[in-house]
Design a protein around this motif. Structure first.
Motif, PDB file in Angstrom:
ATOM      1  N   LEU A 199       0.840  -1.196   0.000  1.00 38.37           N
ATOM      2  CA  LEU A 199       0.000   0.000   0.000  1.00 38.37           C
ATOM      3  C   LEU A 199       0.877   1.247   0.000  1.00 38.37           C
ATOM      4  O   LEU A 199       1.679   1.449   0.907  1.00 38.37           O
ATOM      5  N   THR A 200       0.708   2.065  -1.026  1.00 38.31           N
ATOM      6  CA  THR A 200       1.461   3.319  -1.108  1.00 38.31           C
ATOM      7  C   THR A 200       0.490   4.475  -0.948  1.00 38.31           C
ATOM      8  O   THR A 200      -0.494   4.587  -1.688  1.00 38.31           O
ATOM      9  N   PHE A 201       0.769   5.320   0.048  1.00 32.43           N
ATOM     10  CA  PHE A 201      -0.092   6.470   0.331  1.00 32.43           C
ATOM     11  C   PHE A 201       0.526   7.720  -0.285  1.00 32.43           C
ATOM     12  O   PHE A 201       1.745   7.928  -0.192  1.00 32.43           O
ATOM     13  N   GLY A 202      -0.266   8.555  -0.900  1.00 25.67           N
ATOM     14  CA  GLY A 202       0.263   9.788  -1.477  1.00 25.67           C
ATOM     15  C   GLY A 202      -0.800  10.544  -2.235  1.00 25.67           C
ATOM     16  O   GLY A 202      -1.982  10.167  -2.212  1.00 25.67           O
ATOM     17  N   LYS A 203      -0.377  11.619  -2.892  1.00 27.06           N
ATOM     18  CA  LYS A 203      -1.303  12.371  -3.732  1.00 27.06           C
ATOM     19  C   LYS A 203      -1.776  11.471  -4.864  1.00 27.06           C
ATOM     20  O   LYS A 203      -0.956  10.766  -5.480  1.00 27.06           O
ATOM     21  N   ARG A 204      -3.047  11.535  -5.155  1.00 27.16           N
ATOM     22  CA  ARG A 204      -3.589  10.649  -6.180  1.00 27.16           C
ATOM     23  C   ARG A 204      -2.848  10.815  -7.506  1.00 27.16           C
ATOM     24  O   ARG A 204      -2.548   9.830  -8.188  1.00 27.16           O
ATOM     25  N   THR A 205      -2.554  12.058  -7.858  1.00 22.70           N
ATOM     26  CA  THR A 205      -1.873  12.303  -9.133  1.00 22.70           C
ATOM     27  C   THR A 205      -0.485  11.651  -9.139  1.00 22.70           C
ATOM     28  O   THR A 205      -0.060  11.080 -10.146  1.00 22.70           O
ATOM     29  N   ASN A 206       0.229  11.726  -7.997  1.00 25.23           N
ATOM     30  CA  ASN A 206       1.553  11.085  -7.926  1.00 25.23           C
ATOM     31  C   ASN A 206       1.439   9.564  -7.985  1.00 25.23           C
ATOM     32  O   ASN A 206       2.283   8.882  -8.576  1.00 25.23           O
ATOM     33  N   TYR A 227      -6.613  -0.071 -12.024  1.00 23.65           N
ATOM     34  CA  TYR A 227      -8.042  -0.117 -11.683  1.00 23.65           C
ATOM     35  C   TYR A 227      -8.349   0.999 -10.688  1.00 23.65           C
ATOM     36  O   TYR A 227      -7.736   1.077  -9.630  1.00 23.65           O
ATOM     37  N   GLY A 228      -9.295   1.841 -11.064  1.00 26.10           N
ATOM     38  CA  GLY A 228      -9.646   2.980 -10.204  1.00 26.10           C
ATOM     39  C   GLY A 228      -9.184   4.301 -10.791  1.00 26.10           C
ATOM     40  O   GLY A 228      -9.586   5.370 -10.341  1.00 26.10           O
ATOM     41  N   GLU A 229      -8.311   4.216 -11.803  1.00 34.30           N
ATOM     42  CA  GLU A 229      -7.892   5.467 -12.458  1.00 34.30           C
ATOM     43  C   GLU A 229      -9.103   6.127 -13.112  1.00 34.30           C
ATOM     44  O   GLU A 229      -9.299   7.346 -12.990  1.00 34.30           O
ATOM     45  N   LYS A 230      -9.897   5.317 -13.791  1.00 35.48           N
ATOM     46  CA  LYS A 230     -11.022   5.881 -14.546  1.00 35.48           C
ATOM     47  C   LYS A 230     -12.371   5.313 -14.128  1.00 35.48           C
ATOM     48  O   LYS A 230     -13.396   5.963 -14.361  1.00 35.48           O
ATOM     49  N   VAL A 232     -15.822   4.424 -12.845  1.00 34.31           N
ATOM     50  CA  VAL A 232     -16.881   5.266 -12.242  1.00 34.31           C
ATOM     51  C   VAL A 232     -16.425   6.698 -11.908  1.00 34.31           C
ATOM     52  O   VAL A 232     -16.799   7.271 -10.893  1.00 34.31           O
ATOM     53  N   GLY A 233     -15.576   7.243 -12.776  1.00 36.51           N
ATOM     54  CA  GLY A 233     -15.109   8.618 -12.577  1.00 36.51           C
ATOM     55  C   GLY A 233     -13.822   8.718 -11.780  1.00 36.51           C
ATOM     56  O   GLY A 233     -13.353   9.816 -11.490  1.00 36.51           O
ATOM     57  N   GLY A 234     -13.227   7.583 -11.430  1.00 36.31           N
ATOM     58  CA  GLY A 234     -11.955   7.574 -10.690  1.00 36.31           C
ATOM     59  C   GLY A 234     -12.178   7.389  -9.197  1.00 36.31           C
ATOM     60  O   GLY A 234     -13.174   7.855  -8.636  1.00 36.31           O
ATOM     61  N   THR A 235     -11.227   6.700  -8.561  1.00 35.75           N
ATOM     62  CA  THR A 235     -11.325   6.447  -7.115  1.00 35.75           C
ATOM     63  C   THR A 235      -9.998   6.818  -6.448  1.00 35.75           C
ATOM     64  O   THR A 235      -8.955   6.866  -7.101  1.00 35.75           O
ATOM     65  N   ALA A 236     -10.042   7.080  -5.142  1.00 38.23           N
ATOM     66  CA  ALA A 236      -8.821   7.432  -4.406  1.00 38.23           C
ATOM     67  C   ALA A 236      -7.942   6.202  -4.167  1.00 38.23           C
ATOM     68  O   ALA A 236      -6.727   6.298  -4.133  1.00 38.23           O
ATOM     69  N   TRP A 237      -8.588   5.059  -3.969  1.00 38.00           N
ATOM     70  CA  TRP A 237      -7.835   3.807  -3.811  1.00 38.00           C
ATOM     71  C   TRP A 237      -7.773   3.145  -5.180  1.00 38.00           C
ATOM     72  O   TRP A 237      -8.807   2.937  -5.823  1.00 38.00           O
ATOM     73  N   MET A 238      -6.566   2.819  -5.621  1.00 34.43           N
ATOM     74  CA  MET A 238      -6.385   2.272  -6.964  1.00 34.43           C
ATOM     75  C   MET A 238      -5.530   1.012  -6.882  1.00 34.43           C
ATOM     76  O   MET A 238      -4.796   0.815  -5.908  1.00 34.43           O
ATOM     77  N   TYR A 239      -5.621   0.181  -7.920  1.00 34.72           N
ATOM     78  CA  TYR A 239      -4.994  -1.138  -7.861  1.00 34.72           C
ATOM     79  C   TYR A 239      -4.120  -1.443  -9.068  1.00 34.72           C
ATOM     80  O   TYR A 239      -4.453  -1.078 -10.195  1.00 34.72           O
ATOM     81  N   LEU A 240      -3.025  -2.161  -8.797  1.00 30.86           N
ATOM     82  CA  LEU A 240      -2.201  -2.780  -9.836  1.00 30.86           C
ATOM     83  C   LEU A 240      -2.299  -4.291  -9.650  1.00 30.86           C
ATOM     84  O   LEU A 240      -2.356  -4.774  -8.510  1.00 30.86           O
ATOM     85  N   HIS A 253     -16.957  -4.240 -15.549  1.00 35.63           N
ATOM     86  CA  HIS A 253     -18.017  -3.752 -16.439  1.00 35.63           C
ATOM     87  C   HIS A 253     -18.653  -2.464 -15.944  1.00 35.63           C
ATOM     88  O   HIS A 253     -19.756  -2.115 -16.342  1.00 35.63           O
ATOM     89  N   LEU A 254     -17.973  -1.769 -15.088  1.00 37.03           N
ATOM     90  CA  LEU A 254     -18.594  -0.593 -14.473  1.00 37.03           C
ATOM     91  C   LEU A 254     -18.646   0.628 -15.387  1.00 37.03           C
ATOM     92  O   LEU A 254     -19.478   1.492 -15.208  1.00 37.03           O
ATOM     93  N   GLY A 255     -17.737   0.721 -16.323  1.00 33.43           N
ATOM     94  CA  GLY A 255     -17.682   1.918 -17.156  1.00 33.43           C
ATOM     95  C   GLY A 255     -16.962   3.039 -16.440  1.00 33.43           C
ATOM     96  O   GLY A 255     -16.660   2.947 -15.234  1.00 33.43           O
ATOM     97  N   ASN A 256     -16.680   4.099 -17.179  1.00 35.59           N
ATOM     98  CA  ASN A 256     -15.884   5.195 -16.624  1.00 35.59           C
ATOM     99  C   ASN A 256     -16.705   6.389 -16.158  1.00 35.59           C
ATOM    100  O   ASN A 256     -16.177   7.305 -15.534  1.00 35.59           O
TER     101      ASN A 256
END
Ligand code: SF4
Ligand code: SF4
Ligand code: SF4
Length: 302
Positions: A199-206, A227-230, A232-240, A253-256
């Motif tokens: 888990l890496t915490f930081g600014k979402r953009t970074n 996953y989470g970049e786009k 449902v409009g983007g999320t603060a928690w994202m996955y690799l 299948h959620l869409g962006n």
């Protein structure tokens, strides 16, 4: 809202089936316009390739949030044999996935993803939710009327209802350790507890930059998606991940578009009907999902 007014509201509004236009507005979209997210908000990047399923994050969350002791201790790994959901007693859970063709399982930590444009927030007609500039999606139990629309609206099935609290049940979910940590710039307890730097915490953009760097530098290790970049409009928690996201339990299948976009036009011409609001949301959520599946199938067929 105290318990008396909550009961009065439920009797007169939901149970009575009355058409009620709250806040003097005819539609939710007027009451709470689409929200674009805060540019400097924080987030967490979850790298599934590093997770060993130790559940230290679950234990840390339990302690930080003062949650009840679990039925089985956190070092009992037998719980990983079943797929679990977050609940009123567990704001985060780790699940295990056997991946075809891989000689080891992948583990996925789940919690509220703290969406940029949260469906829980936009679906709540009494505005019990707010998105803080730091990125957390917070819930106010004193405003909540207990209709549970947010539970239906959330595309990740996160909000849990505290059925065990008979007198005054409320929604329970991960709060990004907002009050004790995030608002002071400190990483969440689960992030700090992880021994594998999953888990890496930081600014979402970074974090997005870090995520794409990892994918670029190790193309054989990661699938080419954050996953989470786009979604449902983007999320603060994202996955690799090293496996396709659908193989690790993600809804692909959620869409962006934020979920609210699917209801906005409709709601500008239809007055708010409390009794059908949850069903509306469930229906549009389904439509959104189907639309995306169709789009993907059409593109694949090209
Ligand atoms: S994951 Fe669900 S509960 Fe969390 S912010 Fe998004 S819509 Fe709300
Ligand atoms: S951010 Fe805080 S509340 Fe959320 S899962 Fe981590 S420890 Fe729990
Ligand atoms: S603490 Fe880290 S390694 Fe352990 S289960 Fe949680 S995310 Fe995975």
């Amino acid at each position: 809202m105290n318990e008396l007014s909550r009961r009065k509201f439920l009797k007169g509004g939901l149970a009575g089936g009355a058409m009620v236009s709250l806040l003097g507005k005819s539609s939710k979209s007027e009451a709470a316009p689409s929200f674009g997210g805060y540019p400097d908000s924080m987030g967490v990047l979850v790298d599934l390739t590093r997770c060993v399923g130790c559940r230290s994050c679950e234990a840390a969350c339990n302690k930080e949030q003062g949650l009840p002791a679990p039925d089985l201790p956190f070092d009992d790994m037998s719980v990983l044999e079943e797929k679990r959901r977050t609940s009123e007693g567990a704001y985060t859970v780790v699940n295990k996935y056997e991946i075809p063709g891989k000689d080891h399982p992948l583990y996925r930590k789940m919690q509220c993803n703290h969406c940029n444009e949260p469906a829980c927030l936009t679906s709540c007609f009494v505005n019990a939710y707010r998105k803080t500039p730091e990125g957390a999606v917070m819930y106010d139990p004193t405003v909540c009327v207990g209709c549970r629309t947010c539970m239906i609206a959330c595309p990740f099935y996160v909000p849990a209802y505290s059925y065990s609290s008979v007198l005054n049940p409320v929604i329970k979910k991960c709060i990004f350790c907002y009050e004790t940590r995030l608002k002071f710039g400190r990483p969440p307890a689960c992030v700090e507890a992880c021994p594998k730097e999953v888990l890496t915490f930081g600014k979402r953009t970074n974090l997005l930059k870090i995520a794409h760097d990892r994918i670029r530098n190790y193309p054989d290790k990661y699938v080419d998606q954050v996953y989470g970049e786009k979604e449902v409009g983007g999320t603060a928690w994202m996955y690799l991940s090293s496996a396709p996201f659908e193989e690790v339990g993600f809804d692909t299948h959620l869409g962006n578009d934020p979920i609210i976009n699917y209801v906005k036009e409709f709601l500008t011409v239809v007055p708010m009907v409390l009794t059908i609001w949850p069903a509306l949301f469930a229906g549009f959520h389904l439509l959104a999902t189907r639309k995306d599946v169709q789009n993907k199938e059409n593109s694949a067929g090209k």
